[in-house]
Design a protein around this motif. Structure first.
Motif, PDB file in Angstrom:
ATOM      1  N   ASN A 152       0.868  -1.230  -0.109  1.00  0.00           N
ATOM      2  CA  ASN A 152       0.001   0.079  -0.051  1.00  0.00           C
ATOM      3  C   ASN A 152       0.840   1.212  -0.066  1.00  0.00           C
ATOM      4  O   ASN A 152       0.381   2.351  -0.096  1.00  0.00           O
ATOM      5  N   GLY A 193      -2.332   1.926  -7.615  1.00  0.00           N
ATOM      6  CA  GLY A 193      -3.077   0.610  -6.912  1.00  0.00           C
ATOM      7  C   GLY A 193      -3.924   0.125  -7.824  1.00  0.00           C
ATOM      8  O   GLY A 193      -5.244   0.361  -7.753  1.00  0.00           O
ATOM      9  N   ARG A 242      -4.660  -1.990  -0.761  1.00  0.00           N
ATOM     10  CA  ARG A 242      -5.181  -0.706  -1.447  1.00  0.00           C
ATOM     11  C   ARG A 242      -4.978  -0.808  -3.159  1.00  0.00           C
ATOM     12  O   ARG A 242      -3.878  -0.557  -3.602  1.00  0.00           O
ATOM     13  N   SER A 243      -6.166  -1.443  -3.748  1.00  0.00           N
ATOM     14  CA  SER A 243      -5.910  -1.509  -5.114  1.00  0.00           C
ATOM     15  C   SER A 243      -7.314  -1.622  -5.605  1.00  0.00           C
ATOM     16  O   SER A 243      -8.494  -2.037  -4.819  1.00  0.00           O
TER      17      SER A 243
END
Length: 503
Positions: free
Chosen positions: A391, A396, A415-416
């Motif tokens: 992250n 992302g 976080r993607s």
């Protein structure tokens, strides 16, 4: 603002009039096309505007007839199109056919589901407005501009073209200057099905052509490419307040937890990192591996990497300038104390699969998109450390997790825009899933229901069925109505407020 481009130009006068596309495997000229200037782009958009009402007026069923016929043409000639993809990108024929097949799947899904997702439907009016009948539908925007990439020149732009057409828009498509023949083939195939209306058109050229499309007055612009160019697209579209969907760069990671199936994780990491010579926006470029399985994973990954053969399992760099980027990243990693356990030599466009270890997190090979057949591997002490390192990237887009027990838990914390558990890249092949990223990886989504709505605009209609029992939208409203309104809101919502106060 002009979008950048790096392809050879054939000069026939003081100004370039044509440009060549090359076979990156042989270096031979494959095709020559005229460069479409701003006037040509504007003319194409105007033709698309004239066809837009007709195309929208066909309705979902009428449009579906033509889109299904186009799909059938693509399926019957899949190998022919794969030959063109091989010639302009250098990727193996099997990989090209895989790409074409995935594009056909998305075209089929968008055609089949457009009415269900976008068609008019009733929605609840709520208790306060119970006398109103509410509907919502998603109408075509009009003309959509699509700027496609060179790494997946069929699959990626079709993720916008197919969904935009199914939503009722006409499309003006600018393929990459490295793959104009592929784009031309796609559009010509559509014209065989629908020759009399300019529903799907092509414009070809460099950054100036793309810039002209951005400022041409299209109703939406879909772009796939680097983050750097994506920012220029956004700035150019801002001049006319043209909305955009941007699928930009990535620096995707694979997290391998202590209980992972190491063999499968290494196999997946190799495929995710080296497929298409690493020229994949959702390719795996970083691996964070739990210390309990780190040594086994590295051994298996290196074994896999050594078995991969450039020129057999994948082709050359399609864009020559990318060779220097990859060389710079590898050299920087080694200069900072990293080691290349296999590969590492960049002598020409056929770059060997490269596994890098002991690379600092601030090295270019970790922070910047490499877009080549390389992967960095780092040992971590916990899944949480792997999540934090993943992250920390400004990108992302996609990600992958290998774990028998905690895969979903880890995936939820990454976080993607997309995460695959015990697999890599598979979300791109599932038409019902939205595709896109966060941060520097882009804006908006293609594919799935979100992808269809991306190319439509909501239209709400409310029809009064009977006079309101309590008319509060009138200047005739008085103290009695105000009091009743307050009592109604208190009755409907006051209990929740009282509950919260007790907490």
């Amino acid at each position: 603002m002009t979008l950048t481009a790096d392809a050879p130009v054939t000069t026939t006068d003081e100004q370039p009039k044509t440009f060549d596309s090359y076979n990156p495997t042989t270096g031979d000229v494959y095709a020559t096309y005229p460069i479409d200037d701003a006037a040509a782009v504007q003319a194409a958009v105007e033709r698309a505007r004239e066809a837009a009402d007709w195309w929208a007026g066909l309705g979902f069923k009428g449009r579906g007839k033509y889109l299904d016929q186009w799909r059938a043409v693509l399926a019957r000639r899949m190998n022919q199109l794969a030959d063109v993809v091989y010639a302009e990108t250098g990727k193996p024929h099997g990989d090209a056919a895989l790409e074409v097949g995935m594009a056909i799947e998305h075209l089929a899904w968008a055609t089949k589901h457009a009415k269900k997702v976008l068609g008019k439907r009733h929605v609840s009016s709520g208790l306060v407005m119970v006398n109103q009948r509410a509907t919502v539908e998603y109408l075509p925007r009009g003309v959509v501009g699509v700027i496609g990439p060179w790494n997946y020149p069929v699959f990626t732009p079709m993720g916008s073209i197919a969904y935009a057409l199914a939503a009722g828009n006409t499309v003006v498509f600018k393929p990459s200057e490295f793959s104009p023949a592929i784009g031309t083939w796609l559009v010509d195939a559509f014209h065989e099905v629908l020759p009399d209306h300019d529903v799907l058109q092509i414009v070809r050229g460099f950054g100036e052509t793309g810039n002209a499309l951005c400022t041409s007055g299209v109703d939406k612009l879909a772009f796939t490419g680097s983050t750097r160019t994506g920012k220029k697209v956004l700035a150019a579209c801002a001049e006319t307040l043209t909305p955009v969907v941007i699928e930009a760069g990535g620096k995707d990671s694979i997290i391998v937890d202590a209980d992972a199936d190491v063999d499968k994780a290494a196999e997946a990491a190799a495929w995710g990192a080296f497929w298409n010579a690493g020229q994949t926006c959702i390719g795996i470029e970083r691996a964070y591996v739990h210390e309990k399985v780190y040594d086994r994973f590295v051994d298996k990954l290196v074994e896999r990497a050594k078995a991969v053969q450039p020129g057999v399992n994948y082709g050359p760099m399609t864009m020559p300038a990318q060779v220097e980027v990859i060389r710079k990243h590898i050299d920087d990693a080694i200069a900072r104390g990293g080691k290349a356990l296999t590969g590492g030599e960049v002598t020409d466009g056929f770059i060997p699969a490269t596994v890098l270890v002991d690379v600092p997190e601030d090295a270019l090979a970790v922070t910047d998109e490499t877009f080549g057949p390389t992967i960095t591997v780092r040992k971590v002490t916990s899944a949480q450390e792997a999540i934090d390192l993943t992250n920390a990237s400004e990108y992302g887009l996609g990600s992958a997790v290998f774990s028998k027990k905690n895969g979903t838990w880890i995936a939820d914390k990454v976080r993607s825009g997309m995460t695959a558990v015990n697999a890599v890249l598979v979300y791109a092949a599932i038409p019902s899933l939205p595709f896109g990223g966060v941060g520097q990886s882009g804006i908006g989504r293609i594919h799935g229901e979100d992808g269809l709505r991306e190319f439509a605009q909501p239209k709400s209609v409310v029809k009064q069925l009977m006079p309101a029992a309590l008319n509060v939208t009138s200047f005739d409203r008085g103290p009695t109505e105000d009091k009743l309104w307050g009592s109604l809101i208190l009755t409907l919502h006051g209990r929740a407020n009282q509950f919260l106060k007790k907490q």
